[in-house]
Write a protein that holds these residues in place. Sequence first.
Motif, PDB file in Angstrom:
ATOM      1  N   PRO A 187      46.165  30.196  44.043  1.00 29.29           N
ATOM      2  CA  PRO A 187      46.550  29.945  43.335  1.00 29.29           C
ATOM      3  C   PRO A 187      47.245  31.378  42.944  1.00 29.29           C
ATOM      4  N   LYS A 188      47.975  31.293  42.840  1.00 33.32           N
ATOM      5  CA  LYS A 188      48.669  32.320  42.009  1.00 33.32           C
ATOM      6  C   LYS A 188      48.478  32.751  40.292  1.00 33.32           C
ATOM      7  N   ILE A 189      47.599  32.363  39.469  1.00 36.38           N
ATOM      8  CA  ILE A 189      47.055  31.740  38.088  1.00 36.38           C
ATOM      9  C   ILE A 189      45.838  31.304  38.391  1.00 36.38           C
ATOM     10  N   LEU A 190      45.355  31.251  37.664  1.00 37.60           N
ATOM     11  CA  LEU A 190      43.689  30.789  37.980  1.00 37.60           C
ATOM     12  C   LEU A 190      43.129  30.672  35.950  1.00 37.60           C
ATOM     13  N   PHE A 191      42.914  29.654  35.293  1.00 32.92           N
ATOM     14  CA  PHE A 191      42.296  29.473  34.443  1.00 32.92           C
ATOM     15  C   PHE A 191      41.209  28.812  34.408  1.00 32.92           C
ATOM     16  N   GLN A 218      38.122  40.910  41.502  1.00 30.52           N
ATOM     17  CA  GLN A 218      38.224  41.520  42.607  1.00 30.52           C
ATOM     18  C   GLN A 218      39.772  40.764  42.746  1.00 30.52           C
ATOM     19  N   LEU A 219      39.245  39.163  42.410  1.00 31.65           N
ATOM     20  CA  LEU A 219      40.876  38.243  43.021  1.00 31.65           C
ATOM     21  C   LEU A 219      41.899  38.517  42.377  1.00 31.65           C
ATOM     22  N   CYS A 220      41.840  38.768  40.760  1.00 34.10           N
ATOM     23  CA  CYS A 220      43.560  39.667  40.465  1.00 34.10           C
ATOM     24  C   CYS A 220      43.876  40.997  41.011  1.00 34.10           C
ATOM     25  N   GLU A 226      43.685  40.969  44.407  1.00 32.54           N
ATOM     26  CA  GLU A 226      44.453  40.326  45.512  1.00 32.54           C
ATOM     27  C   GLU A 226      45.415  39.870  44.961  1.00 32.54           C
ATOM     28  N   GLY A 227      45.890  39.293  44.008  1.00 32.16           N
ATOM     29  CA  GLY A 227      47.121  38.597  43.846  1.00 32.16           C
ATOM     30  C   GLY A 227      47.065  37.994  42.628  1.00 32.16           C
ATOM     31  N   THR A 228      46.016  37.199  42.123  1.00 31.66           N
ATOM     32  CA  THR A 228      46.311  36.785  41.302  1.00 31.66           C
ATOM     33  C   THR A 228      45.611  37.102  39.711  1.00 31.66           C
ATOM     34  N   THR A 229      46.656  35.932  38.859  1.00 29.90           N
ATOM     35  CA  THR A 229      46.478  36.111  37.094  1.00 29.90           C
ATOM     36  C   THR A 229      45.496  35.246  36.657  1.00 29.90           C
ATOM     37  N   VAL A 230      44.456  35.792  36.302  1.00 29.09           N
ATOM     38  CA  VAL A 230      43.585  34.936  36.165  1.00 29.09           C
ATOM     39  C   VAL A 230      43.391  35.229  34.220  1.00 29.09           C
TER      40      VAL A 230
END
Length: 761
Positions: free
Chosen positions: A369-373, A395-397, A399-403
């Motif tokens: 996912p590109k966005i993680l809630f 680290q997820l951010c 690698e390309g994920t908005t949290v």
Amino acid sequence: MSSTYKFYLSYQGNSQSYRIAANSMLILGRSNEAGQLQIDYPSLSRKHLALYAEESGLFVEDLGSTNGSYLNGKKLDAGQRMPFQEGDSLSLTPDQAVIVQLSPVAERPTSSSPPKKGKDISSLLASKKDVVIGRSSDCDLVLEDVMVSRRHARIQQKDGKVWIEDLNSSNGVYLNGKKISSKQQVTEKDKVRIGLFSFSLSGTLIDLKKEYAISATDISKVFSNGHTGLHPTTIQFPYREFIALMGPSGCGKSTLLKALNGDSPPTRGTIKLFDLDLHDHFEFVKHIIGYVPQENIVHEELTVQESLFYAAKIRLPEDTSNQEIEHRINEVLTSLKIDAPTLRKTKIEKLSGGQKKRVSIAVELLTKPKILFLDEPTSPLDPETIEEFLSCIRQLCKEGTTVIMVTHKPEDLNYVDRVVFMGVNGHLSYDGPKEGLLKHYKKENLIHLYALLSSKEEAKSWYDRWYNGSQVSSTAFKKVDIQRSSANLAHQTFWLTQRYFKIKVANPKNLLLLFIQPVFIAILIALSFSELIVTTEIAGQVIQQPKLGVLFLMAIAAIWFGVSNSAKEIVGEKDVAKREFRVNVMLVPYLLSKQLVLFVLSAAQTFIFLIILQLVYPDLENFILLYALLLVLSICAIQFGLMLSALTETTEEVMSLLPIALMPQIILSGILQPIESSITQLLSYFTLGRWGTELLARAQDYDQDTTPFLDAIRDFLYPEDIQVLPTDSLEANALGLFLVFGIMLLIVIMALFQRISPKNS
């Protein structure tokens, strides 16, 4: 085109440059296997270190080497993926005999690249009539994104017109916001979207990831009871940021989170994800959203490996191979530091709270996912676990994920980039860098800030200061649609059924108790009734009839097997099911998987039960017919149990309701007491106990009591005389049972739709 990373490898006085393309992996070590860079140095392991090239950058991972790998002098943990950036020092030996250095600039295609790899659709169409778009390097237009299939779409020029078609892609092709199902004509005014890329025939390719990850304008939430949970709020979150939603209890943190991800849409305002309207493009954007609520969204009866495998089979495209699934599972478990072999084989119910939360997140990360809630993920964690957990999220951010994370713990601020702080009753009063939070309120610590914004007056005052009386839009938010997936029904049914079967057999002790039930009930019946057939003389004629008491208890037993097996099956996994319905699971496969597994279980129980009765009562006739009728009754009872499960909110509720629901099956059957009033007669037609008992009674003299099906329907609809046991046929009783089944199925479907639908007010 994607970046090509250039790095230098130095050892034994020599230095040589190498290149690695984005979205690929290269292993370094002594082995000379294909796809590996061989380094003939004795201190290295055969497979020493892996380089992962992604659009967001280069990452390194030690593969459990004997002597270790060292990034900037610090030894890497085996299996831990770390970013490798310009200026970093990477040594594959403790003495720095083997050094890897990254070139200052990632190389990109030069102007001499073939024209077919361009980004301008019009120039591509000018040079050729057929343009293939996809992720594969042999496509005419290469779009590097996981949501783009290898060969995603084709644009053709024919007879002066331009046409576009979907090449069976996983995530579809959208023309002016609508998913196409056949070849469509495209004009210069039309907008085409593939993955997170948008283009028109007259314009250039637009990478939507460069837009704000989330842009919400004047969103507000008013609940059905009139309470305002969120006052008009406008926020924008950049791509790849780690954002914390904070505030005192009752400030609307979770309300805002659920509004942004569509789980509980706002009443008014607009929300865009990567410049795509949440309502208009929900079928697409739901695939780029990951959402982990406060409750864990995994089946605790499964192991970590099993849970992720079945989630991947259900969520990922059907053509994803087991090898690809295993690779993706390895990636997410490694990124969350829960990839130990022993942990993978452990049942989730035996994990700690922090580990369970990470497994829930791992399930969401399978689809990249590109966005993680995340809704309060650190609440059940101890301080040491929180540090490791939030480091993984950071680290997820990278690698390309908005949290976006809801939290109430001040120490969580150490890991985030941005803070949204709210006051009670849904008043947003700060949105910005974490460093400016306390300065904005002129407070020394967060405890004082929580106390300040727990006051309704202060919360309203700071809200007014933040927005400075700006105008609020009156645009009503359109209801978010759900369940528009085009997934393969057979595929989902197969894997949902297999997973559910695995869950049922994962507890041998409970399974043993289920199979003790039919033995226990059959023995009790045998002890209570010495014989099955009773002989009576009517008008000088001897008539043998089965004891209705035995047949009645057989019917009640079949009902019990079905209801008790299924009563907790929907409510017990409501959080898992709701999330999966939001992604792509469809209602028909879900219910079929329940019915199939529960039918097999009830069929086995019924067979054991009837075999024992046959041994006790040798004069029990029509065994096969009786078994078939008991199976039909069990199917209806399973549906009855699922109906109860769908209508309740907790397993405690459904277990309390179970006796209340079963008593009418006994009382209204007409066996214990004749049914005399018209009200009880009418109610009895909606009970399984009545139809089941009559079915079994008719089965004893079935050869002498058969009528055409149409006559059975007529007898059912227009009975001449309603008695305790009507004089209609076996077929008419079966029809009555079928109608009751249909009513319960309809209730189950309606209840599930209500349960999984987004709450708009």
